[in-house]
Write a protein that holds these residues in place. Structure first.
Motif, PDB file in Angstrom:
ATOM      1  N   MET A 109     -41.896 -57.894   7.810  1.00  0.00           N
ATOM      2  CA  MET A 109     -42.533 -58.015   6.518  1.00  0.00           C
ATOM      3  C   MET A 109     -41.671 -57.267   5.505  1.00  0.00           C
ATOM      4  SD  MET A 109     -46.388 -56.756   5.393  1.00  0.00           S
ATOM      5  CE  MET A 109     -46.577 -56.047   6.983  1.00  0.00           C
ATOM      6  N   LYS A 110     -41.377 -57.922   4.424  1.00  0.00           N
ATOM      7  CA  LYS A 110     -40.588 -57.294   3.364  1.00  0.00           C
ATOM      8  C   LYS A 110     -41.499 -56.357   2.569  1.00  0.00           C
ATOM      9  CE  LYS A 110     -37.453 -58.172  -0.376  1.00  0.00           C
ATOM     10  NZ  LYS A 110     -36.546 -59.083  -0.999  1.00  0.00           N
ATOM     11  N   VAL A 111     -40.996 -55.173   2.250  1.00  0.00           N
ATOM     12  CA  VAL A 111     -41.743 -54.166   1.504  1.00  0.00           C
ATOM     13  C   VAL A 111     -40.994 -53.841   0.224  1.00  0.00           C
ATOM     14  CG1 VAL A 111     -42.720 -51.844   1.564  1.00  0.00           C
ATOM     15  CG2 VAL A 111     -42.630 -53.205   3.663  1.00  0.00           C
TER      16      VAL A 111
ATOM     17  N   SER B 115     -43.557 -49.677  -9.515  1.00  0.00           N
ATOM     18  CA  SER B 115     -44.592 -49.019 -10.316  1.00  0.00           C
ATOM     19  C   SER B 115     -45.449 -50.018 -11.097  1.00  0.00           C
ATOM     20  CB  SER B 115     -43.945 -48.013 -11.276  1.00  0.00           C
ATOM     21  OG  SER B 115     -42.996 -48.666 -12.083  1.00  0.00           O
ATOM     22  N   VAL B 116     -45.312 -51.307 -10.807  1.00  0.00           N
ATOM     23  CA  VAL B 116     -46.070 -52.330 -11.537  1.00  0.00           C
ATOM     24  C   VAL B 116     -47.154 -52.975 -10.672  1.00  0.00           C
ATOM     25  CG1 VAL B 116     -45.879 -54.498 -12.808  1.00  0.00           C
ATOM     26  CG2 VAL B 116     -44.061 -52.805 -12.990  1.00  0.00           C
ATOM     27  N   ILE B 117     -46.778 -53.419  -9.481  1.00  0.00           N
ATOM     28  CA  ILE B 117     -47.703 -54.100  -8.569  1.00  0.00           C
ATOM     29  C   ILE B 117     -47.888 -53.206  -7.350  1.00  0.00           C
ATOM     30  CG2 ILE B 117     -48.086 -56.147  -7.147  1.00  0.00           C
ATOM     31  CD1 ILE B 117     -46.156 -57.635  -8.962  1.00  0.00           C
ATOM     32  N   PRO B 118     -49.080 -52.869  -6.946  1.00  0.00           N
ATOM     33  CA  PRO B 118     -50.376 -53.239  -7.507  1.00  0.00           C
ATOM     34  C   PRO B 118     -50.736 -52.366  -8.702  1.00  0.00           C
ATOM     35  CG  PRO B 118     -50.726 -51.866  -5.606  1.00  0.00           C
ATOM     36  CD  PRO B 118     -49.230 -52.066  -5.738  1.00  0.00           C
TER      37      PRO B 118
ATOM     38  N   LEU C 226     -48.804 -60.013  -0.905  1.00  0.00           N
ATOM     39  CA  LEU C 226     -48.755 -61.321  -1.569  1.00  0.00           C
ATOM     40  C   LEU C 226     -47.784 -62.226  -0.828  1.00  0.00           C
ATOM     41  CD1 LEU C 226     -48.675 -60.161  -5.304  1.00  0.00           C
ATOM     42  CD2 LEU C 226     -50.640 -61.018  -4.007  1.00  0.00           C
ATOM     43  N   PHE C 227     -48.346 -63.230  -0.168  1.00  0.00           N
ATOM     44  CA  PHE C 227     -47.557 -64.222   0.561  1.00  0.00           C
ATOM     45  C   PHE C 227     -46.613 -63.584   1.578  1.00  0.00           C
ATOM     46  CE2 PHE C 227     -48.883 -66.047  -3.457  1.00  0.00           C
ATOM     47  CZ  PHE C 227     -49.502 -67.209  -3.033  1.00  0.00           C
ATOM     48  N   GLY C 228     -47.097 -62.517   2.228  1.00  0.00           N
ATOM     49  CA  GLY C 228     -46.311 -61.865   3.268  1.00  0.00           C
ATOM     50  C   GLY C 228     -45.315 -60.838   2.765  1.00  0.00           C
ATOM     51  N   ILE C 229     -45.315 -60.590   1.474  1.00  0.00           N
ATOM     52  CA  ILE C 229     -44.460 -59.541   0.893  1.00  0.00           C
ATOM     53  C   ILE C 229     -45.377 -58.398   0.471  1.00  0.00           C
ATOM     54  CG2 ILE C 229     -42.844 -58.922  -0.938  1.00  0.00           C
ATOM     55  CD1 ILE C 229     -42.080 -61.931  -1.028  1.00  0.00           C
ATOM     56  N   LEU C 230     -45.099 -57.221   0.964  1.00  0.00           N
ATOM     57  CA  LEU C 230     -45.945 -56.072   0.685  1.00  0.00           C
ATOM     58  C   LEU C 230     -45.403 -55.307  -0.518  1.00  0.00           C
ATOM     59  CD1 LEU C 230     -48.411 -54.548   1.698  1.00  0.00           C
ATOM     60  CD2 LEU C 230     -46.885 -53.188   3.128  1.00  0.00           C
TER      61      LEU C 230
ATOM     62  N   PHE D 299     -49.280 -50.348   7.710  1.00  0.00           N
ATOM     63  CA  PHE D 299     -48.359 -51.481   7.872  1.00  0.00           C
ATOM     64  C   PHE D 299     -48.912 -52.497   8.875  1.00  0.00           C
ATOM     65  CE2 PHE D 299     -45.010 -48.580   6.151  1.00  0.00           C
ATOM     66  CZ  PHE D 299     -44.653 -49.386   5.079  1.00  0.00           C
ATOM     67  N   ASN D 300     -49.552 -52.018   9.937  1.00  0.00           N
ATOM     68  CA  ASN D 300     -50.127 -52.919  10.923  1.00  0.00           C
ATOM     69  C   ASN D 300     -51.280 -53.722  10.311  1.00  0.00           C
ATOM     70  OD1 ASN D 300     -50.006 -53.920  13.645  1.00  0.00           O
ATOM     71  ND2 ASN D 300     -51.934 -52.837  14.030  1.00  0.00           N
ATOM     72  N   HIS D 301     -52.103 -53.070   9.502  1.00  0.00           N
ATOM     73  CA  HIS D 301     -53.194 -53.746   8.794  1.00  0.00           C
ATOM     74  C   HIS D 301     -52.641 -54.907   7.964  1.00  0.00           C
ATOM     75  CE1 HIS D 301     -57.136 -53.729   6.571  1.00  0.00           C
ATOM     76  NE2 HIS D 301     -56.364 -54.273   5.637  1.00  0.00           N
ATOM     77  N   GLU D 302     -51.587 -54.629   7.217  1.00  0.00           N
ATOM     78  CA  GLU D 302     -50.992 -55.666   6.365  1.00  0.00           C
ATOM     79  C   GLU D 302     -50.277 -56.740   7.179  1.00  0.00           C
ATOM     80  OE1 GLU D 302     -51.903 -55.976   3.370  1.00  0.00           O
ATOM     81  OE2 GLU D 302     -52.884 -54.023   3.271  1.00  0.00           O
ATOM     82  N   ALA D 303     -49.715 -56.369   8.315  1.00  0.00           N
ATOM     83  CA  ALA D 303     -49.077 -57.363   9.195  1.00  0.00           C
ATOM     84  C   ALA D 303     -50.121 -58.322   9.764  1.00  0.00           C
ATOM     85  CB  ALA D 303     -48.318 -56.668  10.320  1.00  0.00           C
ATOM     86  N   ILE D 304     -51.318 -57.826  10.030  1.00  0.00           N
ATOM     87  CA  ILE D 304     -52.413 -58.689  10.482  1.00  0.00           C
ATOM     88  C   ILE D 304     -52.760 -59.682   9.382  1.00  0.00           C
ATOM     89  CG2 ILE D 304     -54.855 -58.734  11.141  1.00  0.00           C
ATOM     90  CD1 ILE D 304     -54.291 -55.965  12.542  1.00  0.00           C
ATOM     91  N   HIS D 305     -52.818 -59.212   8.138  1.00  0.00           N
ATOM     92  CA  HIS D 305     -53.068 -60.134   7.017  1.00  0.00           C
ATOM     93  C   HIS D 305     -51.953 -61.183   6.905  1.00  0.00           C
ATOM     94  CE1 HIS D 305     -56.654 -58.337   5.567  1.00  0.00           C
ATOM     95  NE2 HIS D 305     -56.097 -57.258   5.040  1.00  0.00           N
ATOM     96  N   THR D 306     -50.724 -60.779   7.121  1.00  0.00           N
ATOM     97  CA  THR D 306     -49.610 -61.731   7.050  1.00  0.00           C
ATOM     98  C   THR D 306     -49.772 -62.814   8.117  1.00  0.00           C
ATOM     99  OG1 THR D 306     -48.121 -60.088   6.094  1.00  0.00           O
ATOM    100  CG2 THR D 306     -47.105 -61.983   7.158  1.00  0.00           C
ATOM    101  N   ALA D 307     -50.188 -62.429   9.314  1.00  0.00           N
ATOM    102  CA  ALA D 307     -50.428 -63.415  10.384  1.00  0.00           C
ATOM    103  C   ALA D 307     -51.550 -64.373   9.974  1.00  0.00           C
ATOM    104  CB  ALA D 307     -50.775 -62.704  11.691  1.00  0.00           C
ATOM    105  N   GLN D 308     -52.594 -63.842   9.355  1.00  0.00           N
ATOM    106  CA  GLN D 308     -53.696 -64.686   8.887  1.00  0.00           C
ATOM    107  C   GLN D 308     -53.205 -65.672   7.829  1.00  0.00           C
ATOM    108  OE1 GLN D 308     -56.208 -61.571   7.393  1.00  0.00           O
ATOM    109  NE2 GLN D 308     -57.226 -61.212   9.367  1.00  0.00           N
ATOM    110  N   MET D 309     -52.396 -65.181   6.904  1.00  0.00           N
ATOM    111  CA  MET D 309     -51.855 -66.028   5.838  1.00  0.00           C
ATOM    112  C   MET D 309     -51.021 -67.170   6.401  1.00  0.00           C
ATOM    113  SD  MET D 309     -50.513 -63.288   3.064  1.00  0.00           S
ATOM    114  CE  MET D 309     -51.492 -61.852   2.702  1.00  0.00           C
ATOM    115  N   LYS D 310     -50.130 -66.831   7.327  1.00  0.00           N
ATOM    116  CA  LYS D 310     -49.235 -67.834   7.906  1.00  0.00           C
ATOM    117  C   LYS D 310     -50.016 -68.949   8.591  1.00  0.00           C
ATOM    118  CE  LYS D 310     -45.196 -64.938   8.700  1.00  0.00           C
ATOM    119  NZ  LYS D 310     -44.350 -64.303   9.737  1.00  0.00           N
ATOM    120  N   GLU D 311     -51.027 -68.594   9.386  1.00  0.00           N
ATOM    121  CA  GLU D 311     -51.750 -69.633  10.110  1.00  0.00           C
ATOM    122  C   GLU D 311     -52.618 -70.479   9.186  1.00  0.00           C
ATOM    123  OE1 GLU D 311     -53.723 -67.367  13.077  1.00  0.00           O
ATOM    124  OE2 GLU D 311     -55.379 -66.791  11.790  1.00  0.00           O
TER     125      GLU D 311
END
Length: 109
Positions: free
Chosen positions: A1-3, A7-10, A19-23, A36-48
């Motif tokens: 996952m790209k991080v 200072s703008v987002i969020p 956002l779309f797998g970019i943290l 990071f693991n929490h967000e990686a789970i979201h990325t997996a959800q997004m992809k599927e």
């Protein structure tokens, strides 16, 4: 996952947004392995769900939960995507054994 640290987002008051797998992480915020693991789970959800449907379902469920609980924080924590991520964020091996669409397993419980 790209991080991306910036200072703008969020917006102020938030640590990160996926956002779309970019943290996007707020400058000065500390991210743990659990975060990071929490967000990686979201990325997996997004992809599927092919990304856009993830966001549509996320917002629709949040609105339904908001009506149900009349509390935005409770509504957020009850979203199926968040429940899966929070329930498993401490398990660093979770994504290797995760079943597809697992976030819907406990949708209305």
């Amino acid at each position: 996952m790209k991080v991306i640290f910036n200072s703008v987002i969020p917006f102020n008051g938030f640590t990160c947004i996926n956002l779309f797998g970019i943290l996007f992480v707020r400058k000065g915020c500390v991210m743990t392995r659990t975060d990071f693991n929490h967000e990686a789970i979201h990325t997996a959800q997004m992809k599927e769900l092919l990304y856009l449907p993830f966001y549509i379902l996320y917002v629709l469920e949040w609105l339904c939960r908001l009506i149900q609980f009349r509390d935005s924080r409770k509504a957020y924590r009850a979203i199926s995507h968040e429940r899966e991520a929070y329930d498993n964020q401490g398990n660093q091996d979770y994504l290797t054994a995760r079943k597809p669409y697992n976030q819907f397993r406990k949708l209305w419980h």
